[in-house]
Design a protein around this motif. Structure first.
Motif, mmCIF file in Angstrom:
data_model
loop_
_atom_site.group_PDB
_atom_site.id
_atom_site.type_symbol
_atom_site.label_atom_id
_atom_site.label_comp_id
_atom_site.label_asym_id
_atom_site.label_seq_id
_atom_site.Cartn_x
_atom_site.Cartn_y
_atom_site.Cartn_z
ATOM 1 N N ASP A 1 34.614 133.228 -81.001
ATOM 2 C CA ASP A 1 34.546 133.861 -79.687
ATOM 3 C C ASP A 1 33.153 133.794 -79.070
ATOM 4 O O ASP A 1 33.003 133.570 -77.861
ATOM 5 N N SER A 2 32.142 133.970 -79.889
ATOM 6 C CA SER A 2 30.777 134.044 -79.365
ATOM 7 C C SER A 2 30.238 132.699 -78.870
ATOM 8 O O SER A 2 29.189 132.650 -78.229
ATOM 9 N N VAL A 3 30.949 131.606 -79.153
ATOM 10 C CA VAL A 3 30.474 130.296 -78.709
ATOM 11 C C VAL A 3 31.387 129.667 -77.660
ATOM 12 O O VAL A 3 31.071 128.601 -77.116
ATOM 13 N N LYS A 4 32.494 130.326 -77.360
ATOM 14 C CA LYS A 4 33.424 129.768 -76.377
ATOM 15 C C LYS A 4 32.738 129.558 -75.029
ATOM 16 O O LYS A 4 32.009 130.417 -74.549
ATOM 17 N N GLY A 5 32.982 128.392 -74.446
ATOM 18 C CA GLY A 5 32.375 128.061 -73.175
ATOM 19 C C GLY A 5 31.009 127.431 -73.307
ATOM 20 O O GLY A 5 30.465 126.912 -72.320
ATOM 21 N N ARG A 6 30.431 127.474 -74.500
ATOM 22 C CA ARG A 6 29.099 126.898 -74.716
ATOM 23 C C ARG A 6 29.122 125.713 -75.666
ATOM 24 O O ARG A 6 28.232 124.857 -75.618
ATOM 25 N N ILE A 7 30.130 125.678 -76.528
ATOM 26 C CA ILE A 7 30.185 124.652 -77.567
ATOM 27 C C ILE A 7 31.503 123.896 -77.458
ATOM 28 O O ILE A 7 32.556 124.512 -77.231
ATOM 29 N N THR A 8 31.446 122.588 -77.638
ATOM 30 C CA THR A 8 32.622 121.742 -77.576
ATOM 31 C C THR A 8 32.658 120.818 -78.784
ATOM 32 O O THR A 8 31.657 120.168 -79.105
ATOM 33 N N ILE A 9 33.816 120.775 -79.442
ATOM 34 C CA ILE A 9 34.003 119.881 -80.579
ATOM 35 C C ILE A 9 34.817 118.675 -80.125
ATOM 36 O O ILE A 9 35.702 118.797 -79.276
ATOM 37 N N SER A 10 34.512 117.523 -80.673
ATOM 38 C CA SER A 10 35.274 116.321 -80.352
ATOM 39 C C SER A 10 35.232 115.388 -81.548
ATOM 40 O O SER A 10 34.363 115.509 -82.421
ATOM 41 N N ARG A 11 36.181 114.449 -81.580
ATOM 42 C CA ARG A 11 36.195 113.509 -82.690
ATOM 43 C C ARG A 11 36.430 112.102 -82.162
ATOM 44 O O ARG A 11 37.119 111.912 -81.169
ATOM 45 N N ASP A 12 35.834 111.145 -82.855
ATOM 46 C CA ASP A 12 36.013 109.734 -82.552
ATOM 47 C C ASP A 12 36.375 109.064 -83.877
ATOM 48 O O ASP A 12 35.488 108.720 -84.673
ATOM 49 N N ASN A 13 37.656 108.918 -84.121
ATOM 50 C CA ASN A 13 38.090 108.373 -85.407
ATOM 51 C C ASN A 13 37.639 106.929 -85.605
ATOM 52 O O ASN A 13 37.418 106.498 -86.734
ATOM 53 N N ALA A 14 37.502 106.198 -84.519
ATOM 54 C CA ALA A 14 37.040 104.810 -84.634
ATOM 55 C C ALA A 14 35.631 104.746 -85.204
ATOM 56 O O ALA A 14 35.272 103.789 -85.894
#
Length: 128
Positions: A62-75
């Protein structure tokens, strides 16, 4: 040898940004759910964010919502944590971790005990 390696940590001023990367070697991340955790001195390890093996589910502390984004690039066998508007309370060692999620590809978990593989961590310090 299955290995996760984090990078991108450092010293940043409050309000600044960092981009953490987690690269896997010895295995492909395609069927693994990935979590980012952090541990500050004297505190328990806490889940910051996780992403399912499909990439279709993301969860955030909750404390990081809107500030942190996770993403993945399987390639590229890489999972990234983009951190913006950093605060001093974000200071910690950040770890990425993985567990096999080939059957339920929408599974994501904030509990560190569910993860089988861990990186060595990267230090994030937010200070003026």
């Amino acid at each position: 040898q299955l290995q996760l390696v984090e990078s991108g940590g450092g010293l940043v001023q409050p309000g600044g940004s960092l981009r953490l990367s987690c690269v896997a070697s010895g295995f492909t991340l395609d069927y693994y759910a990935i979590g980012w955790f952090r541990q500050a001195p004297g505190k328990e390890r806490e889940g910051v964010s996780c992403i399912s093996s499909s990439g279709g589910v993301e969860n955030y502390l909750d404390s990081v919502k809107g500030r942190i984004t996770i993403s993945r690039d399987n390639a590229k066998n890489t999972v990234t944590l983009q951190m913006n508007s950093l605060k001093p309370e974000d200071t910690a060692v950040y770890y990425c971790a993985a567990f096999m999620a080939a059957v339920n590809r929408y599974l994501c978990d904030a509990r560190p005990e569910e993860y089988d593989y861990w990186g060595q961590g990267t230090q994030v310090t937010v200070s003026s």
